[in-house]
Write an enzyme that holds these catalytic residues in place. Sequence first.
Site, PDB file in Angstrom:
ATOM      1  N   SER A 109      -5.751 -52.036   8.783  1.00 33.89           N
ATOM      2  CA  SER A 109      -4.739 -52.784   7.872  1.00 33.89           C
ATOM      3  C   SER A 109      -5.528 -52.705   6.432  1.00 33.89           C
ATOM      4  O   SER A 109      -6.034 -53.681   6.212  1.00 33.89           O
ATOM      5  CB  SER A 109      -4.535 -54.213   8.538  1.00 33.89           C
ATOM      6  OG  SER A 109      -4.026 -54.196  10.029  1.00 33.89           O
ATOM      7  N   LYS A 183       2.748 -53.217   6.830  1.00 30.85           N
ATOM      8  CA  LYS A 183       1.646 -54.058   7.887  1.00 30.85           C
ATOM      9  C   LYS A 183       1.361 -55.317   7.129  1.00 30.85           C
ATOM     10  O   LYS A 183       1.269 -56.439   7.901  1.00 30.85           O
ATOM     11  CB  LYS A 183       0.556 -53.149   8.098  1.00 30.85           C
ATOM     12  CG  LYS A 183      -0.599 -53.878   8.952  1.00 30.85           C
ATOM     13  CD  LYS A 183      -0.166 -54.583  10.317  1.00 30.85           C
ATOM     14  CE  LYS A 183      -1.000 -55.268  10.930  1.00 30.85           C
ATOM     15  NZ  LYS A 183      -0.637 -56.080  12.267  1.00 30.85           N
ATOM     16  N   LYS A 252      -7.267 -61.863   5.204  1.00 28.66           N
ATOM     17  CA  LYS A 252      -7.389 -60.347   4.384  1.00 28.66           C
ATOM     18  C   LYS A 252      -5.960 -59.798   4.172  1.00 28.66           C
ATOM     19  O   LYS A 252      -5.464 -59.357   3.269  1.00 28.66           O
ATOM     20  CB  LYS A 252      -8.147 -59.205   4.858  1.00 28.66           C
ATOM     21  CG  LYS A 252      -8.227 -58.069   4.536  1.00 28.66           C
ATOM     22  CD  LYS A 252      -8.336 -56.753   5.631  1.00 28.66           C
ATOM     23  CE  LYS A 252      -7.647 -56.952   7.025  1.00 28.66           C
ATOM     24  NZ  LYS A 252      -7.432 -55.875   7.749  1.00 28.66           N
TER      25      LYS A 252
HETATM   26  P1  NAD Z   1     -12.939 -55.394  14.804  1.00 29.17           P
HETATM   27  O1  NAD Z   1     -13.909 -56.291  13.691  1.00 29.17           O
HETATM   28  O2  NAD Z   1     -13.170 -55.962  16.216  1.00 29.17           O
HETATM   29  O3  NAD Z   1     -13.601 -53.923  14.799  1.00 29.17           O
HETATM   30  C1  NAD Z   1     -13.917 -53.207  13.829  1.00 29.17           C
HETATM   31  C2  NAD Z   1     -15.123 -52.330  14.084  1.00 29.17           C
HETATM   32  O4  NAD Z   1     -15.250 -51.338  13.164  1.00 29.17           O
HETATM   33  C3  NAD Z   1     -16.320 -53.126  14.664  1.00 29.17           C
HETATM   34  O5  NAD Z   1     -16.792 -52.714  16.068  1.00 29.17           O
HETATM   35  C4  NAD Z   1     -17.420 -52.701  13.545  1.00 29.17           C
HETATM   36  O6  NAD Z   1     -18.649 -52.593  14.303  1.00 29.17           O
HETATM   37  C5  NAD Z   1     -16.952 -51.204  13.136  1.00 29.17           C
HETATM   38  N1  NAD Z   1     -17.435 -51.123  11.829  1.00 29.17           N
HETATM   39  C6  NAD Z   1     -17.590 -51.804  10.737  1.00 29.17           C
HETATM   40  N2  NAD Z   1     -18.078 -51.230   9.539  1.00 29.17           N
HETATM   41  C7  NAD Z   1     -18.301 -49.864  10.107  1.00 29.17           C
HETATM   42  C8  NAD Z   1     -18.811 -48.714   9.356  1.00 29.17           C
HETATM   43  N3  NAD Z   1     -18.977 -48.610   8.453  1.00 29.17           N
HETATM   44  N4  NAD Z   1     -18.964 -47.627  10.252  1.00 29.17           N
HETATM   45  C9  NAD Z   1     -18.656 -47.566  11.350  1.00 29.17           C
HETATM   46  N5  NAD Z   1     -17.874 -48.584  12.101  1.00 29.17           N
HETATM   47  C10 NAD Z   1     -17.836 -49.722  11.578  1.00 29.17           C
HETATM   48  O7  NAD Z   1     -11.625 -55.399  14.326  1.00 29.17           O
HETATM   49  P2  NAD Z   1      -9.977 -55.261  15.230  1.00 29.17           P
HETATM   50  O8  NAD Z   1      -9.782 -56.370  15.558  1.00 29.17           O
HETATM   51  O9  NAD Z   1     -10.548 -53.948  16.137  1.00 29.17           O
HETATM   52  O10 NAD Z   1      -9.357 -54.803  13.696  1.00 29.17           O
HETATM   53  C11 NAD Z   1      -9.593 -53.298  13.402  1.00 29.17           C
HETATM   54  C12 NAD Z   1      -8.367 -53.289  12.309  1.00 29.17           C
HETATM   55  O11 NAD Z   1      -6.988 -53.123  12.791  1.00 29.17           O
HETATM   56  C13 NAD Z   1      -8.321 -54.386  11.128  1.00 29.17           C
HETATM   57  O12 NAD Z   1      -8.045 -53.796   9.984  1.00 29.17           O
HETATM   58  C14 NAD Z   1      -7.389 -55.320  11.451  1.00 29.17           C
HETATM   59  O13 NAD Z   1      -6.691 -56.140  10.616  1.00 29.17           O
HETATM   60  C15 NAD Z   1      -6.321 -54.275  12.187  1.00 29.17           C
HETATM   61  N6  NAD Z   1      -5.600 -54.979  13.502  1.00 29.17           N
HETATM   62  C16 NAD Z   1      -6.140 -55.824  14.308  1.00 29.17           C
HETATM   63  C17 NAD Z   1      -5.278 -56.418  15.352  1.00 29.17           C
HETATM   64  C18 NAD Z   1      -5.958 -57.224  16.318  1.00 29.17           C
HETATM   65  O14 NAD Z   1      -5.127 -57.951  17.180  1.00 29.17           O
HETATM   66  N7  NAD Z   1      -7.316 -57.373  16.668  1.00 29.17           N
HETATM   67  C19 NAD Z   1      -4.066 -56.098  15.311  1.00 29.17           C
HETATM   68  C20 NAD Z   1      -3.422 -55.205  14.408  1.00 29.17           C
HETATM   69  C21 NAD Z   1      -4.222 -54.758  13.535  1.00 29.17           C
END
Ligand code: NAD
Length: 308
Positions: A109, A183, A252
């Site tokens: 997102s 989104k 965010k």
């Molecule tokens: P999360 O924090 O669990 O996962 C993010 C991952 O990115 C982590 O494993 C982290 O180590 C990795 N990361 C960070 N910096 C990095 C880099 N420079 N290089 C490589 N990897 C890196 O987050 P999430 O909950 O999986 O969410 C991911 C996205 O999806 C976000 O934008 C969030 O807003 C969106 N989202 C999340 C949900 C939910 O229910 N969790 C639902 C819809 C959308």
Amino acid sequence: MAEPQGLPGTVGFIGLGRMGEPMVRRLAAAGVTVRAFDAVARLHLAEVVTLVDEVAAVAEGAAVAEGAAVVILMLPDSNVVEAVVHGGDSETGLLDALAPGAVLVDMGSSEPLRTRALAAETAARDVVLVDAPVSGGVTGAESGTLTIMVGGPEETTAGLAPLLGVLGRVRRVGPVGAGHALKALNNLMSASHLLASSEALLAGQRFGLDPAAMLEAVNGSSGRSGSTENKWPNFVLPGTYNSGFALSLMLKDIRIALGLAEATGAPSAHTARTVELWAEASAALGPGADHTEIVRWLRSIGTGEGDS
Ligand code: NAD
């Protein structure tokens, strides 16, 4: 895209967090070879690789691009997306590693205006950027029932349909940036609903009503929402607060939505107050909080409680 099912043979994937990991598992189970990378969750990554033969762990983000016509990003926000695409002092940028004609799909997102700017930059290198953020949470990622809001050229979106179809229902909502805009706006609605329904349910509770009985009645009435139908029954009433979506990520998203409303001159008084309240909750609950824990914070107001 390779035959037989319209799926690419190899896909690069960066970001194996709460959402990315189950998405990678589904792609691998569908027969796609995934070249996966996550910056910090190395143990996590090792587990995915052990459990799913079709996943190959790579040591550097840009290395996912090797042999991949499509690279998916599932990263926290635009800052991280841009850092990965551009690379740093010690790391090759993903854009330098992508083959001309490749498609880069940002499923996190991110911020719509930054997505548009990044798309112009990638286009100059013959790489199409598509935004494809999702709704449906960790459960939707596990079951392949995400709603995927796609922004990008029609032809590219159509080409991605079989691949994204493994992860959920694809809805093209406009040109690049449109998915990220929608989104953020969806999450603004979701965050508002959770606040409004929680204030109402806590008032009812203090008046002596039973929350489960209130939810049953409201869910057959006009006050219902995803918060009363899903978040309260599954994460708040059991006291688990484990939806898998961080409060910091929700904050965010609604800040992005507020920025969008302000930039377009749309009315935003309710949105601005919603952002203030979520920011207060975030400061009080700390960085690791699940977004459903805003109810714990609300409950503490006027009672001095907060940990129940
Ligand atoms: P999360 O924090 O669990 O996962 C993010 C991952 O990115 C982590 O494993 C982290 O180590 C990795 N990361 C960070 N910096 C990095 C880099 N420079 N290089 C490589 N990897 C890196 O987050 P999430 O909950 O999986 O969410 C991911 C996205 O999806 C976000 O934008 C969030 O807003 C969106 N989202 C999340 C949900 C939910 O229910 N969790 C639902 C819809 C959308």
